[in-house]
Design a protein around this motif. Sequence first.
Motif, PDB file in Angstrom:
ATOM      1  N   VAL A 143      -9.798 -20.291   4.324  1.00 62.74           N
ATOM      2  CA  VAL A 143      -9.599 -19.232   5.320  1.00 62.74           C
ATOM      3  C   VAL A 143      -8.681 -18.147   4.765  1.00 62.74           C
ATOM      4  O   VAL A 143      -8.904 -16.949   4.988  1.00 62.74           O
ATOM      5  CB  VAL A 143      -9.021 -19.817   6.630  1.00 62.74           C
ATOM      6  CG1 VAL A 143      -8.607 -18.702   7.577  1.00 62.74           C
ATOM      7  CG2 VAL A 143     -10.048 -20.712   7.306  1.00 62.74           C
ATOM      8  N   LEU A 144      -7.654 -18.532   4.030  1.00 62.81           N
ATOM      9  CA  LEU A 144      -6.751 -17.545   3.428  1.00 62.81           C
ATOM     10  C   LEU A 144      -7.482 -16.664   2.423  1.00 62.81           C
ATOM     11  O   LEU A 144      -7.194 -15.468   2.301  1.00 62.81           O
ATOM     12  CB  LEU A 144      -5.565 -18.250   2.757  1.00 62.81           C
ATOM     13  CG  LEU A 144      -4.576 -18.936   3.703  1.00 62.81           C
ATOM     14  CD1 LEU A 144      -3.536 -19.721   2.919  1.00 62.81           C
ATOM     15  CD2 LEU A 144      -3.895 -17.927   4.626  1.00 62.81           C
ATOM     16  N   VAL A 145      -8.453 -17.238   1.701  1.00 66.91           N
ATOM     17  CA  VAL A 145      -9.279 -16.438   0.789  1.00 66.91           C
ATOM     18  C   VAL A 145     -10.129 -15.453   1.587  1.00 66.91           C
ATOM     19  O   VAL A 145     -10.245 -14.267   1.224  1.00 66.91           O
ATOM     20  CB  VAL A 145     -10.178 -17.344  -0.073  1.00 66.91           C
ATOM     21  CG1 VAL A 145     -11.138 -16.501  -0.920  1.00 66.91           C
ATOM     22  CG2 VAL A 145      -9.347 -18.222  -0.976  1.00 66.91           C
ATOM     23  N   ALA A 146     -10.750 -15.936   2.670  1.00 72.50           N
ATOM     24  CA  ALA A 146     -11.579 -15.055   3.497  1.00 72.50           C
ATOM     25  C   ALA A 146     -10.749 -13.921   4.092  1.00 72.50           C
ATOM     26  O   ALA A 146     -11.203 -12.767   4.166  1.00 72.50           O
ATOM     27  CB  ALA A 146     -12.239 -15.872   4.620  1.00 72.50           C
ATOM     28  N   MET A 147      -9.525 -14.208   4.500  1.00 72.66           N
ATOM     29  CA  MET A 147      -8.653 -13.172   5.052  1.00 72.66           C
ATOM     30  C   MET A 147      -8.234 -12.170   3.973  1.00 72.66           C
ATOM     31  O   MET A 147      -8.095 -10.970   4.242  1.00 72.66           O
ATOM     32  CB  MET A 147      -7.424 -13.815   5.704  1.00 72.66           C
ATOM     33  CG  MET A 147      -7.759 -14.706   6.884  1.00 72.66           C
ATOM     34  SD  MET A 147      -6.328 -15.565   7.571  1.00 72.66           S
ATOM     35  CE  MET A 147      -5.623 -14.285   8.585  1.00 72.66           C
ATOM     36  N   VAL A 161      -5.010 -13.925  -5.564  1.00 72.55           N
ATOM     37  CA  VAL A 161      -4.203 -13.106  -6.481  1.00 72.55           C
ATOM     38  C   VAL A 161      -4.968 -11.863  -6.919  1.00 72.55           C
ATOM     39  O   VAL A 161      -4.433 -10.736  -6.887  1.00 72.55           O
ATOM     40  CB  VAL A 161      -3.767 -13.940  -7.705  1.00 72.55           C
ATOM     41  CG1 VAL A 161      -3.117 -13.038  -8.761  1.00 72.55           C
ATOM     42  CG2 VAL A 161      -2.812 -15.045  -7.297  1.00 72.55           C
ATOM     43  N   VAL A 162      -6.233 -12.029  -7.309  1.00 72.67           N
ATOM     44  CA  VAL A 162      -7.053 -10.892  -7.738  1.00 72.67           C
ATOM     45  C   VAL A 162      -7.251  -9.907  -6.591  1.00 72.67           C
ATOM     46  O   VAL A 162      -7.170  -8.682  -6.784  1.00 72.67           O
ATOM     47  CB  VAL A 162      -8.418 -11.380  -8.272  1.00 72.67           C
ATOM     48  CG1 VAL A 162      -9.370 -10.202  -8.497  1.00 72.67           C
ATOM     49  CG2 VAL A 162      -8.238 -12.155  -9.571  1.00 72.67           C
ATOM     50  N   LEU A 172      -5.991  -5.868  -6.616  1.00 73.77           N
ATOM     51  CA  LEU A 172      -6.855  -4.724  -6.292  1.00 73.77           C
ATOM     52  C   LEU A 172      -6.343  -3.966  -5.071  1.00 73.77           C
ATOM     53  O   LEU A 172      -6.407  -2.733  -5.024  1.00 73.77           O
ATOM     54  CB  LEU A 172      -8.292  -5.215  -6.058  1.00 73.77           C
ATOM     55  CG  LEU A 172      -8.985  -5.862  -7.263  1.00 73.77           C
ATOM     56  CD1 LEU A 172     -10.329  -6.441  -6.859  1.00 73.77           C
ATOM     57  CD2 LEU A 172      -9.157  -4.848  -8.388  1.00 73.77           C
ATOM     58  N   ILE A 173      -5.840  -4.711  -4.080  1.00 73.25           N
ATOM     59  CA  ILE A 173      -5.304  -4.068  -2.876  1.00 73.25           C
ATOM     60  C   ILE A 173      -4.089  -3.212  -3.215  1.00 73.25           C
ATOM     61  O   ILE A 173      -3.982  -2.053  -2.788  1.00 73.25           O
ATOM     62  CB  ILE A 173      -4.948  -5.131  -1.816  1.00 73.25           C
ATOM     63  CG1 ILE A 173      -6.219  -5.736  -1.206  1.00 73.25           C
ATOM     64  CG2 ILE A 173      -4.082  -4.531  -0.707  1.00 73.25           C
ATOM     65  CD1 ILE A 173      -5.967  -6.948  -0.331  1.00 73.25           C
ATOM     66  N   ILE A 174      -3.153  -3.771  -3.988  1.00 74.44           N
ATOM     67  CA  ILE A 174      -1.933  -3.028  -4.344  1.00 74.44           C
ATOM     68  C   ILE A 174      -2.274  -1.806  -5.184  1.00 74.44           C
ATOM     69  O   ILE A 174      -1.698  -0.722  -4.997  1.00 74.44           O
ATOM     70  CB  ILE A 174      -0.953  -3.961  -5.085  1.00 74.44           C
ATOM     71  CG1 ILE A 174      -0.423  -5.027  -4.119  1.00 74.44           C
ATOM     72  CG2 ILE A 174       0.207  -3.167  -5.687  1.00 74.44           C
ATOM     73  CD1 ILE A 174       0.397  -6.111  -4.770  1.00 74.44           C
ATOM     74  N   ARG A 175      -3.216  -1.970  -6.098  1.00 70.83           N
ATOM     75  CA  ARG A 175      -3.618  -0.822  -6.916  1.00 70.83           C
ATOM     76  C   ARG A 175      -4.221   0.284  -6.052  1.00 70.83           C
ATOM     77  O   ARG A 175      -3.946   1.467  -6.254  1.00 70.83           O
ATOM     78  CB  ARG A 175      -4.645  -1.262  -7.969  1.00 70.83           C
ATOM     79  CG  ARG A 175      -4.957  -0.188  -8.999  1.00 70.83           C
ATOM     80  CD  ARG A 175      -5.913  -0.695 -10.051  1.00 70.83           C
ATOM     81  NE  ARG A 175      -7.244  -0.928  -9.493  1.00 70.83           N
ATOM     82  CZ  ARG A 175      -8.298  -1.295 -10.218  1.00 70.83           C
ATOM     83  NH1 ARG A 175      -8.158  -1.505 -11.526  1.00 70.83           N
ATOM     84  NH2 ARG A 175      -9.472  -1.486  -9.656  1.00 70.83           N
TER      85      ARG A 175
END
Length: 327
Positions: free
Chosen positions: A123-127, A224-225, A229-232
């Motif tokens: 679920v954490l991956v899906a979020m 992590v990936v 991408l989000i931070i970038r």
Amino acid sequence: MIQSEDNTENLYNLTSKFPTFLLTGIPGLEPVHAWLSIPFCCLYAIALSGNSMILFVIITQQSLHEPMYYFLSMLSVTDLGLTVSTLSTTLPVLWFDAREISPDACILQMFFLHGFSAMESGVLVAMAFDRYVAICNPLRYTTILTNSRVIQICLMMTLRTLVLILTVLLLLKRISFCKANVLSHSYCYHPDVIKLACSDTRLNSIFGLIGLTLTTGIDTPSIVVSYILIIRSILSIASPEERHKSFSTCVSHMGAVIIFYIPLMSLSLVHRFGHSAPRVVHSLMSNAYLILPPVLNPIIYSVKTKHIRKAMLRLLINKQRWHLRKI
């Protein structure tokens, strides 16, 4: 000949296919188990009430019927499952010293305990994927994360969990256990049960490692990936206000990831390198790993997610008005 038969009989008496196990509370603190049950009860009450409230709010509020909140409701369901799975044996051990657990009950608890843990990781991956699409590709958010796509993701996570957990637990049927059947925790934990086996457990260890690789081993790098991408993408936004707004939508999920993985990694490090540490440290770390996420997740989302907070306040105000009218 008679001596040989006696030895065979003694060996049979020392081993059994699947014995009754004995659970352990907090080692070294047995005299104060009744007092220790008070904070445990408080934590379980917070976890049950908080996650039930979030689940109820998402179900009843039409404005929250969006992919982000669907995944949040799944997180609440897994947290409720983890809470019920552990309190069912932890509290009886602390209250009544009810340490015995039958083989069937032990396997059932392991199924739900490991199953909900694997589901929470998924679920954490899906979020994380939801936040990635919302921030990095907002114009296509509604076309990528449709209701059917959300259902597909949920079904894939459930199927992965069922296949992996059932395979690992069914392999327990082929091994025998010694009479030394005292577990290290107040619940049945697969690695803990395997340590008590008298027969060869290499196949169990191999499939356990495969299951760990296909869950945490894939989920952790994926998260992590996603955040790289989000931070970038956030840093490429020119306006500071827009950067802050975009980042604030991820704070709750980042908190959920931290409180899930930090206790998990800490517990792994203690088990691997902390052999000289007191048993009470291992016990407290294992309980923290299973209790903290269900307790803190609803608090984090209630405080940091504006729509959830407003919906809860609205629900509480309406309930108070209903009581006043009744009076």
